[in-house]
Design a protein around this motif. Structure first.
Motif, PDB file in Angstrom:
ATOM      1  N   ALA A   1      10.174  -0.367   5.631  1.00  0.00           N
ATOM      2  CA  ALA A   1       8.553   0.044   5.642  1.00  0.00           C
ATOM      3  C   ALA A   1       8.330   0.581   4.283  1.00  0.00           C
ATOM      4  CB  ALA A   1       8.331   0.785   6.665  1.00  0.00           C
ATOM      5  N   ALA A   2       7.106   0.103   3.746  1.00  0.00           N
ATOM      6  CA  ALA A   2       6.679   0.665   2.572  1.00  0.00           C
ATOM      7  C   ALA A   2       6.120   1.963   2.698  1.00  0.00           C
ATOM      8  CB  ALA A   2       5.721  -0.453   1.854  1.00  0.00           C
ATOM      9  N   TRP A   3       6.767   2.981   3.011  1.00  0.00           N
ATOM     10  CA  TRP A   3       6.307   4.240   3.135  1.00  0.00           C
ATOM     11  C   TRP A   3       7.133   5.194   2.248  1.00  0.00           C
ATOM     12  CZ3 TRP A   3       7.834   4.061   9.066  1.00  0.00           C
ATOM     13  CH2 TRP A   3       6.487   3.606  10.124  1.00  0.00           C
ATOM     14  N   ARG A   4       6.558   6.255   1.834  1.00  0.00           N
ATOM     15  CA  ARG A   4       6.951   7.534   1.114  1.00  0.00           C
ATOM     16  C   ARG A   4       8.085   8.163   1.864  1.00  0.00           C
ATOM     17  NH1 ARG A   4       7.211  11.315  -2.960  1.00  0.00           N
ATOM     18  NH2 ARG A   4       7.247  13.270  -2.273  1.00  0.00           N
TER      19      ARG A   4
ATOM     20  N   ALA B   1       0.838  -1.153  -0.118  1.00  0.00           N
ATOM     21  CA  ALA B   1      -0.033   0.066   0.018  1.00  0.00           C
ATOM     22  C   ALA B   1       0.779   1.169   0.001  1.00  0.00           C
ATOM     23  CB  ALA B   1      -1.070   0.124   1.127  1.00  0.00           C
ATOM     24  N   CYS B   2       1.919   1.198  -0.858  1.00  0.00           N
ATOM     25  CA  CYS B   2       2.896   2.303  -0.608  1.00  0.00           C
ATOM     26  C   CYS B   2       2.423   3.432  -1.904  1.00  0.00           C
ATOM     27  CB  CYS B   2       4.240   1.890  -1.069  1.00  0.00           C
ATOM     28  SG  CYS B   2       5.248   3.311  -1.054  1.00  0.00           S
ATOM     29  N   PRO B   3       2.239   4.673  -1.536  1.00  0.00           N
ATOM     30  CA  PRO B   3       1.829   5.615  -2.622  1.00  0.00           C
ATOM     31  C   PRO B   3       2.959   5.905  -3.505  1.00  0.00           C
ATOM     32  CG  PRO B   3       2.535   6.704  -0.584  1.00  0.00           C
ATOM     33  CD  PRO B   3       2.623   5.214  -0.274  1.00  0.00           C
ATOM     34  N   GLU B   4       4.037   5.426  -3.344  1.00  0.00           N
ATOM     35  CA  GLU B   4       4.965   5.791  -4.550  1.00  0.00           C
ATOM     36  C   GLU B   4       4.739   4.879  -5.971  1.00  0.00           C
ATOM     37  OE1 GLU B   4       6.168   8.561  -3.340  1.00  0.00           O
ATOM     38  OE2 GLU B   4       8.274   8.274  -3.283  1.00  0.00           O
ATOM     39  N   ASP B   5       5.556   4.967  -7.125  1.00  0.00           N
ATOM     40  CA  ASP B   5       5.205   4.508  -8.065  1.00  0.00           C
ATOM     41  C   ASP B   5       6.445   3.671  -8.608  1.00  0.00           C
ATOM     42  OD1 ASP B   5       6.448   6.543  -9.254  1.00  0.00           O
ATOM     43  OD2 ASP B   5       5.048   7.001 -10.907  1.00  0.00           O
ATOM     44  N   CYS B   6       7.451   3.496  -7.846  1.00  0.00           N
ATOM     45  CA  CYS B   6       8.513   2.597  -8.220  1.00  0.00           C
ATOM     46  C   CYS B   6       8.392   1.573  -9.127  1.00  0.00           C
ATOM     47  CB  CYS B   6       9.395   2.175  -7.126  1.00  0.00           C
ATOM     48  SG  CYS B   6       9.520   3.496  -5.813  1.00  0.00           S
ATOM     49  N   SER B   7       8.838   1.555 -10.601  1.00  0.00           N
ATOM     50  CA  SER B   7       8.127   0.481 -11.381  1.00  0.00           C
ATOM     51  C   SER B   7       8.528  -0.869 -11.097  1.00  0.00           C
ATOM     52  CB  SER B   7       7.943   1.342 -12.775  1.00  0.00           C
ATOM     53  OG  SER B   7       9.448   1.698 -12.958  1.00  0.00           O
ATOM     54  N   TYR B   8       9.576  -1.173 -10.163  1.00  0.00           N
ATOM     55  CA  TYR B   8      10.244  -2.360  -9.906  1.00  0.00           C
ATOM     56  C   TYR B   8       9.401  -2.882  -8.885  1.00  0.00           C
ATOM     57  CZ  TYR B   8      12.677   0.479  -6.701  1.00  0.00           C
ATOM     58  OH  TYR B   8      12.994   1.607  -5.881  1.00  0.00           O
ATOM     59  N   CYS B   9       8.556  -2.430  -8.072  1.00  0.00           N
ATOM     60  CA  CYS B   9       8.158  -2.559  -6.739  1.00  0.00           C
ATOM     61  C   CYS B   9       6.794  -3.371  -6.346  1.00  0.00           C
ATOM     62  CB  CYS B   9       8.203  -1.589  -5.650  1.00  0.00           C
ATOM     63  SG  CYS B   9       8.310  -1.841  -3.811  1.00  0.00           S
ATOM     64  N   ALA B  10       6.773  -4.571  -5.772  1.00  0.00           N
ATOM     65  CA  ALA B  10       5.706  -5.255  -5.518  1.00  0.00           C
ATOM     66  C   ALA B  10       4.875  -4.500  -4.491  1.00  0.00           C
ATOM     67  CB  ALA B  10       6.114  -6.587  -4.990  1.00  0.00           C
ATOM     68  N   GLN B  11       5.425  -3.572  -3.881  1.00  0.00           N
ATOM     69  CA  GLN B  11       4.529  -2.859  -2.698  1.00  0.00           C
ATOM     70  C   GLN B  11       3.949  -1.596  -2.974  1.00  0.00           C
ATOM     71  OE1 GLN B  11       6.083  -3.655   1.326  1.00  0.00           O
ATOM     72  NE2 GLN B  11       8.065  -3.503   0.369  1.00  0.00           N
ATOM     73  N   SER B  12       4.133  -1.079  -4.497  1.00  0.00           N
ATOM     74  CA  SER B  12       3.307   0.217  -4.749  1.00  0.00           C
ATOM     75  C   SER B  12       1.894  -0.125  -4.772  1.00  0.00           C
ATOM     76  CB  SER B  12       4.049   0.589  -6.246  1.00  0.00           C
ATOM     77  OG  SER B  12       3.148   1.559  -6.570  1.00  0.00           O
ATOM     78  N   SER B  13       0.901   0.698  -4.368  1.00  0.00           N
ATOM     79  CA  SER B  13      -0.560   0.508  -4.621  1.00  0.00           C
ATOM     80  C   SER B  13      -0.849   0.764  -6.058  1.00  0.00           C
ATOM     81  CB  SER B  13      -1.063   1.622  -3.509  1.00  0.00           C
ATOM     82  OG  SER B  13      -0.810   2.916  -4.160  1.00  0.00           O
TER      83      SER B  13
ATOM     84  N   THR C   1       7.118   9.748  -8.679  1.00  0.00           N
ATOM     85  CA  THR C   1       6.701  10.351  -7.434  1.00  0.00           C
ATOM     86  C   THR C   1       7.628  10.996  -6.425  1.00  0.00           C
ATOM     87  OG1 THR C   1       6.704   8.166  -6.831  1.00  0.00           O
ATOM     88  CG2 THR C   1       4.680   9.111  -7.479  1.00  0.00           C
ATOM     89  N   ARG C   2       9.013  10.929  -6.923  1.00  0.00           N
ATOM     90  CA  ARG C   2       9.923  11.778  -6.318  1.00  0.00           C
ATOM     91  C   ARG C   2      11.156  11.880  -7.179  1.00  0.00           C
ATOM     92  NH1 ARG C   2      10.466   6.246  -3.661  1.00  0.00           N
ATOM     93  NH2 ARG C   2      11.973   5.332  -4.813  1.00  0.00           N
ATOM     94  N   THR C   3      12.117  12.690  -6.842  1.00  0.00           N
ATOM     95  CA  THR C   3      13.354  12.963  -7.690  1.00  0.00           C
ATOM     96  C   THR C   3      14.443  12.563  -6.882  1.00  0.00           C
ATOM     97  OG1 THR C   3      13.801  15.186  -6.505  1.00  0.00           O
ATOM     98  CG2 THR C   3      12.227  15.083  -8.275  1.00  0.00           C
TER      99      THR C   3
END
Ligand code: SAM
Ligand code: SF4
Length: 327
Positions: free
Chosen positions: A100-103, A52-64, A168-170
């Motif tokens: 932790a899957a946090w931004r 349920a992470c708000p970030e959009d890292c395109s490799y990540c299983a935890q991105s919402s 979603t971040r730089t």
């Protein structure tokens, strides 16, 4: 040769392109100047808050944003984390990394809860690392006060390629957090991922950024993309082992005193391939008892299988807190 912070990209590229066996020999030589080459650090990753992470890292299983196998899970209880850490310690683990899957970290009761976990797990005699997303200087200081040994914040790829992978971040956000950690005595763990579709120039550029940080990150994880179904990168081609070896060897040569960690993707490597990575200067691994590294989507070898491999190779587990400081 001493530790340098003025590496040029062309120099790094020429190291990366060195004929393979010569490169491994050079890296193995440097490794022996700065480290006890018999020792491997064994780390255990605990996902203290999953999905349920708000970030959009395109490799990540935890991105919402992506439909993956990962089931979101609220912040774990301290007792659960301490139990996992105790079991890991009994199996020879000397560093526990809490992810932790946090931004970013927020100044709330959840952060207080994490600070408590850090205190308690540090009290077990383990090096504690956290990877919680972006951090302010004040939050870094509070983690330091709780006894935190390391903070992980990966650059993942080059500055140039970053926005293709994450929007979603730089890159500067990433570097700012690393800088905030550097205002404390907490050590820095930062590296990247191979297999995101990056070019060799991107790999060199990322290594250049890391090797020009002063001091260098004390720990540099080299991940191989774990292709997660449902993410934009699920169909990326495999990375040849030779690229992994080149990346590890180059990191070892340009950041000689840092630990270089063979991280995600190790489960897919044979013992022979892993031995080559250790020869090229990798001196840290993640190991686990439940078959996965952070979430079910990233396989991880087990403690007993790893102990057998280390025995076979004549390697031993490095105790906690014995690394020399990076100068
Ligand atoms: N949310 C925090 C953050 O992004 O900094 C911490 C957790 S995140 C899972 C930690 C690191 O794991 C990422 O920076 C990335 O390098 C690595 N990672 C995540 N998913 C991966 C994958 N599918 N394959 C390889 N490495 C991955
Ligand atoms: Fe969130 Fe970290 Fe995964 Fe990015 S890598 S989606 S920030 S958990």
């Amino acid at each position: 040769m001493g530790i340098r912070y003025d590496w040029q990209e062309a120099e790094i590229r020429s190291i990366y392109d060195t004929p393979l066996l010569e490169l491994v020999y050079q890296a193995a030589t440097v490794h022996r100047q700065y480290h006890n080459s018999k020792q491997i650090q064994v780390c255990k990753l605990i996902s203290i808050k999953t999905g349920a992470c708000p970030e959009d890292c395109s490799y990540c299983a935890q991105s919402s944003r992506y439909q993956t196998q990962v089931k979101p899970q609220a912040l774990l209880e301290k007792e659960t984390v301490v139990n996992i850490a105790q079991q890991a310690k009994a199996k020879g683990v000397s560093r526990v990394c809490m992810g932790a899957a946090w931004r970013e970290v927020r100044d709330n009761s959840q952060f207080e809860h994490v600070l408590d976990m850090v205190k308690e797990v540090t009290g077990l005699g383990l090096e504690v690392c956290c990877t919680l997303g972006m951090l302010t200087e004040n939050q870094a200081k509070r983690l330091e006060d709780a006894g935190l040994y390391a903070y992980n914040h990966n650059l993942d790829t080059s500055q140039e390629y970053y926005s293709t992978i994450i929007t979603t971040r730089t890159y500067d956000d990433r570097l700012n957090t690393i800088n905030n950690v550097r205002q404390t005595n907490v050590t820095v763990c930062s590296g990247g991922i191979l297999g995101l579709g990056e070019t060799i120039a991107d790999r060199v550029s990322m290594l250049h950024t890391l090797a020009n940080l002063r001091p260098h990150p004390e720990s540099v994880p080299i991940n191989i993309l774990s292709k997660v179904k449902g993410t934009p990168l699920e169909n990326q081609p495999d990375i040849p082992i030779w690229d992994v070896v080149r990346m590890i060897a180059t990191a070892r040569i340009i950041m000689p005193a840092s630990d270089v960690r063979l991280s995600a993707g190790r489960a897919n490597l044979s013992q022979v391939e892993q031995a080559l990575c250790f020869m090229a200067g990798a001196n840290s691994i993640f190991s686990s008892d439940d078959g996965h590294m952070l979430t079910v989507t990233t396989p991880c070898p087990g403690y007993d299988a790893d102990q057998q491999m280390l025995d076979l190779l004549g390697l031993e587990v490095r105790p906690a807190f014995v690394r020399q400081p990076v100068v």
